[in-house]
Design a protein around this motif. Structure first.
Motif, mmCIF file in Angstrom:
data_model
loop_
_atom_site.group_PDB
_atom_site.id
_atom_site.type_symbol
_atom_site.label_atom_id
_atom_site.label_comp_id
_atom_site.label_asym_id
_atom_site.label_seq_id
_atom_site.Cartn_x
_atom_site.Cartn_y
_atom_site.Cartn_z
ATOM 1 N N ASN A 1 0.750 -1.141 -0.014
ATOM 2 C CA ASN A 1 0.123 0.042 -0.015
ATOM 3 C C ASN A 1 0.847 1.204 -0.002
ATOM 4 O O ASN A 1 2.011 1.151 0.414
ATOM 5 C CB ASN A 1 -0.958 0.132 1.224
ATOM 6 N N PRO A 2 0.283 2.654 -0.329
ATOM 7 C CA PRO A 2 1.111 3.741 -0.293
ATOM 8 C C PRO A 2 1.731 3.946 1.104
ATOM 9 O O PRO A 2 2.911 4.504 1.121
ATOM 10 C CB PRO A 2 0.080 4.744 -0.865
ATOM 11 N N VAL A 3 1.071 3.613 2.127
ATOM 12 C CA VAL A 3 1.634 3.818 3.502
ATOM 13 C C VAL A 3 2.945 3.116 3.482
ATOM 14 O O VAL A 3 3.825 3.388 4.255
ATOM 15 C CB VAL A 3 0.603 3.265 4.634
ATOM 16 N N ASP A 4 3.092 2.089 2.932
ATOM 17 C CA ASP A 4 4.368 1.229 3.030
ATOM 18 C C ASP A 4 5.480 2.087 2.464
ATOM 19 O O ASP A 4 6.739 2.149 3.077
ATOM 20 C CB ASP A 4 4.380 -0.153 2.340
ATOM 21 N N TYR A 5 5.325 2.606 1.321
ATOM 22 C CA TYR A 5 6.545 3.446 0.955
ATOM 23 C C TYR A 5 6.740 4.709 1.768
ATOM 24 O O TYR A 5 7.753 5.341 1.570
ATOM 25 C CB TYR A 5 6.564 3.743 -0.596
ATOM 26 N N LYS A 6 5.577 5.489 1.944
ATOM 27 C CA LYS A 6 5.656 6.648 2.737
ATOM 28 C C LYS A 6 6.463 6.399 4.140
ATOM 29 O O LYS A 6 7.155 6.935 4.518
ATOM 30 C CB LYS A 6 4.291 7.159 3.100
ATOM 31 N N ILE A 7 6.031 5.211 4.757
ATOM 32 C CA ILE A 7 6.948 4.738 5.905
ATOM 33 C C ILE A 7 8.329 4.587 5.754
ATOM 34 O O ILE A 7 9.324 4.948 6.427
ATOM 35 C CB ILE A 7 6.191 3.714 7.033
ATOM 36 N N ARG A 8 8.465 3.628 4.707
ATOM 37 C CA ARG A 8 9.865 3.395 4.254
ATOM 38 C C ARG A 8 10.884 4.668 4.192
ATOM 39 O O ARG A 8 12.033 4.699 4.353
ATOM 40 C CB ARG A 8 9.813 2.429 3.125
ATOM 41 N N ALA A 9 10.222 5.544 3.374
ATOM 42 C CA ALA A 9 11.043 6.938 2.892
ATOM 43 C C ALA A 9 11.195 7.753 4.302
ATOM 44 O O ALA A 9 12.179 8.867 3.982
ATOM 45 C CB ALA A 9 10.512 7.450 1.708
ATOM 46 N N ASN A 10 10.335 7.603 5.199
ATOM 47 C CA ASN A 10 10.152 8.927 6.066
ATOM 48 C C ASN A 10 10.074 8.556 7.533
ATOM 49 O O ASN A 10 10.644 9.435 8.426
ATOM 50 C CB ASN A 10 8.921 9.623 6.025
ATOM 51 N N ARG A 11 9.949 7.270 7.836
ATOM 52 C CA ARG A 11 10.065 7.031 9.222
ATOM 53 C C ARG A 11 11.372 6.200 9.768
ATOM 54 O O ARG A 11 11.711 5.148 9.304
ATOM 55 C CB ARG A 11 8.808 6.125 9.746
ATOM 56 N N PRO A 12 12.249 6.703 10.742
ATOM 57 C CA PRO A 12 13.533 6.373 10.877
ATOM 58 C C PRO A 12 13.082 4.901 11.641
ATOM 59 O O PRO A 12 12.253 4.815 12.368
ATOM 60 C CB PRO A 12 14.070 7.326 12.087
ATOM 61 N N ALA A 13 14.090 4.075 11.451
ATOM 62 C CA ALA A 13 14.117 2.618 12.362
ATOM 63 C C ALA A 13 14.670 2.950 13.745
ATOM 64 O O ALA A 13 15.400 3.955 14.040
ATOM 65 C CB ALA A 13 14.710 1.882 11.380
ATOM 66 N N PRO A 14 14.107 2.385 14.589
ATOM 67 C CA PRO A 14 14.816 2.271 15.837
ATOM 68 C C PRO A 14 16.320 2.193 15.921
ATOM 69 O O PRO A 14 16.863 1.448 15.042
ATOM 70 C CB PRO A 14 14.187 1.365 16.678
ATOM 71 N N ASP A 15 17.026 2.889 16.668
ATOM 72 C CA ASP A 15 18.379 2.874 16.807
ATOM 73 C C ASP A 15 19.004 1.399 16.796
ATOM 74 O O ASP A 15 18.678 0.732 17.485
ATOM 75 C CB ASP A 15 18.947 3.634 18.119
ATOM 76 N N GLY A 16 19.975 1.134 15.826
ATOM 77 C CA GLY A 16 20.484 -0.181 15.830
ATOM 78 C C GLY A 16 19.442 -1.399 15.662
ATOM 79 O O GLY A 16 19.865 -2.303 15.313
ATOM 80 N N GLU A 17 18.211 -1.183 15.130
ATOM 81 C CA GLU A 17 17.257 -2.252 14.965
ATOM 82 C C GLU A 17 16.734 -2.194 13.477
ATOM 83 O O GLU A 17 16.637 -1.106 12.711
ATOM 84 C CB GLU A 17 16.152 -1.992 16.086
ATOM 85 N N TRP A 18 16.257 -3.304 13.148
ATOM 86 C CA TRP A 18 15.498 -3.268 11.748
ATOM 87 C C TRP A 18 14.061 -2.886 11.788
ATOM 88 O O TRP A 18 13.575 -3.326 12.718
ATOM 89 C CB TRP A 18 15.602 -4.627 11.204
ATOM 90 N N SER A 19 13.622 -2.146 11.139
ATOM 91 C CA SER A 19 12.165 -1.635 10.979
ATOM 92 C C SER A 19 11.651 -2.697 9.904
ATOM 93 O O SER A 19 12.134 -2.892 8.777
ATOM 94 C CB SER A 19 11.761 -0.285 10.775
ATOM 95 N N ILE A 20 10.382 -3.324 10.223
ATOM 96 C CA ILE A 20 9.652 -4.090 9.436
ATOM 97 C C ILE A 20 8.599 -3.650 9.032
ATOM 98 O O ILE A 20 7.623 -3.700 10.056
ATOM 99 C CB ILE A 20 9.623 -5.745 10.079
ATOM 100 N N ILE A 21 8.098 -3.280 7.922
ATOM 101 C CA ILE A 21 6.857 -2.570 7.762
ATOM 102 C C ILE A 21 5.737 -3.802 7.010
ATOM 103 O O ILE A 21 6.045 -4.898 6.808
ATOM 104 C CB ILE A 21 7.071 -1.430 6.757
#
Length: 337
Positions: free
Chosen positions: A43-63
Motif C-alpha cells: 500500500n502507499p503507506v508502505d513506501y511513505k513509512i519506508r522513506a520517512n519514518r526512521p528505524a529504531p536505533d540499531g534495529e531493523w524496521s519491518i513494515i
C-alpha cells in the motif's frame, strides 16, 4: 524467521532501502495471535513509512500492513481464534509489519479469511476494505437505504477505490460517480459497478456538465485532494459530506463554509494505534466482508502478483506504487525456504 526490513530511509531504487534479514520469531501473549504469513499486499503507506519514518536505533524496521496467513499460536486472553485458523488483517502502524514469516497481531483487528479466495487473492483486501468501509459507514455515515443520492469518488481505480465502489454498489442505493483518466482504469471501474466514470484530468465541474450529473451528497477524495478541493466545493450539494484519506500538505476547508459541508478524515489505523473502545469493529468489518466475498457479492481487487516475498520484489512493488499508475492491488506470496 525470514523478514524484509530497513535501517535507513532510502529511495526504492537503492538496494539497501529494503533488505532480506533474519530476526527472532516472536511469541504470542495476551490478546495477540501469532500468524504464519502466507501472502501480503503493498500500500502507499508502505513506501511513505519506508522513506520517512526512521528505524529504531540499531534495529531493523519491518513494515507491511496487509496479510493473510494461518494462526500458529495464541495468547492466553485470545477468544476469537484458534491454532490453524486462516485469517486476514491489516495490522497496527505502531508494531512490526507483515513483511515477515511470522507476525504478532491483536485478535480484535483480525478477521476470518474468505474461504473462496486464495491467500494471495485475499491479501489484496484488508487495509483497503477497512478504509473504505469506515469511510462510508463510520465517517460519512452513509445510510444503506438512502435513495436518489450520489457519491463522487475521486481516484476510484486504486486499491481503496476498487473496494469502495463495490461496497457502495452492493450495500447502498447511491448513484456512483468514479473518476479515472485511462481507458483501462475506466473499464475497471465500470466492471466494479460505477454508474458513471469521469476524467479527473479535466475540471470536475466541466465533466459533471458534460454528463448532466446531479450534485453529489457525498464526495470521497482518495488522492490529489489539494488539487481538487475548489472543484469539490463547487460541485458538492449544500450540507453534503466530504471525506479524504490522503496527506495533503495543507487543506483549506473554507470553500466549504458557504454550503455547510462537513469534512471527514479516515485513517484505519486509528483504532489500533489508540486501542479505542470500539477496536473490535475491525474484526466485525472483516468478517462481514468475508461473507460478502464468499457469497459472490464482492470480488478481490488483486491487480498484479509480484511473486515471492523478498526484498527485491518488494522494492519493485514500492517503485511501481510510487508511479501512481497501479490498478487494483499488488500482492506477493510465500517465502523461499
Amino acid at each position: 524467521m525470514k523478514a524484509i526490513g530497513y535501517k535507513e530511509n532510502l529511495p526504492s531504487t537503492d538496494v539497501n532501502s529494503l533488505q532480506d534479514i533474519e530476526v527472532e520469531t516472536p511469541k504470542a501473549t495476551g490478546k495477540d495471535i501469532l500468524v504464519e504469513v502466507k501472502a501480503i499486499s503493498v500500500n502507499p503507506v508502505d513506501y511513505k513509512i519506508r522513506a520517512n519514518r526512521p528505524a529504531p536505533d540499531g534495529e531493523w524496521s519491518i513494515i507491511g500492513w496487509d496479510a493473510t496467513g494461518i494462526v500458529k499460536e495464541v495468547g492466553e486472553d485470545v477468544s476469537l481464534f484458534k491454532v490453524g485458523d486462516e485469517v486476514w488483517y491489516a495490522g497496527d502502524l505502531n508494531r512490526q509489519g507483515s513483511n515477515a514469516q511470522y507476525q504478532l497481531v491483536d485478535e480484535r483487528i483480525v478477521g476470518k479469511k474468505p474461504a473462496s479466495l486464495s491467500f494471495a487473492e485475499a491479501a489484496a483486501l484488508p487495509l483497503t476494505t477497512l478504509t473504505a468501509y469506515e469511510m462510508l459507514f463510520h465517517r460519512l455515515e452513509v445510510s444503506k437505504d438512502d435513495t436518489n443520492k450520489s457519491i463522487l469518488v475521486i481516484g476510484a481505480a486504486g486499491g481503496v477505490g476498487s473496494i469502495l465502489v463495490q461496497l457502495t454498489k452492493k450495500l447502498t442505493k447511491l448513484n456512483i460517480i468514479g473518476t479515472a483518466s485511462r481507458e483501462e482504469t475506466t473499464s475497471w471501474l465500470k466492471e466494479l459497478g460505477a454508474d458513471t466514470v469521469i476524467n479527473h484530468r479535466n475540471k470536475l465541474s466541466e465533466e459533471f456538465d458534460k454528463y448532466n450529473l446531479p450534485a453529489p451528497e457525498y464526495v470521497v477524495s482518495l488522492n490529489a485532494t489539494e488539487h481538487h478541493v475548489d472543484e469539490i466545493a463547487k460541485l458538492i450539494k449544500p450540507q453534503g459530506k466530504f471525506g479524504f484519506i490522503d496527506d495533503p500538505t495543507s487543506l483549506n476547508v473554507m470553500p466549504f463554509k458557504g454550503k455547510a459541508v462537513s469534512t471527514h478524515i479516515e485513517l484505519m489505523f486509528t483504532r489500533s494505534m489508540f486501542q479505542t473502545d470500539d477496536m473490535i469493529e475491525q474484526h466485525n468489518i472483516l468478517n462481514e466482508v468475508s461473507e460478502l466475498i464468499d457469497n459472490g457479492i464482492v470480488r478481490t481487487t488483486l491487480g498484479e502478483n509480484f511473486g515471492t516475498i523478498n526484498a527485491k520484489n518488494l522494492r519493485k512493488a514500492h517503485a511501481f506504487l510510487e508511479t501512481g499508475k497501479a490498478k487494483g492491488k499488488i500482492v506477493l506470496e510465500g517465502f523461499q525456504v
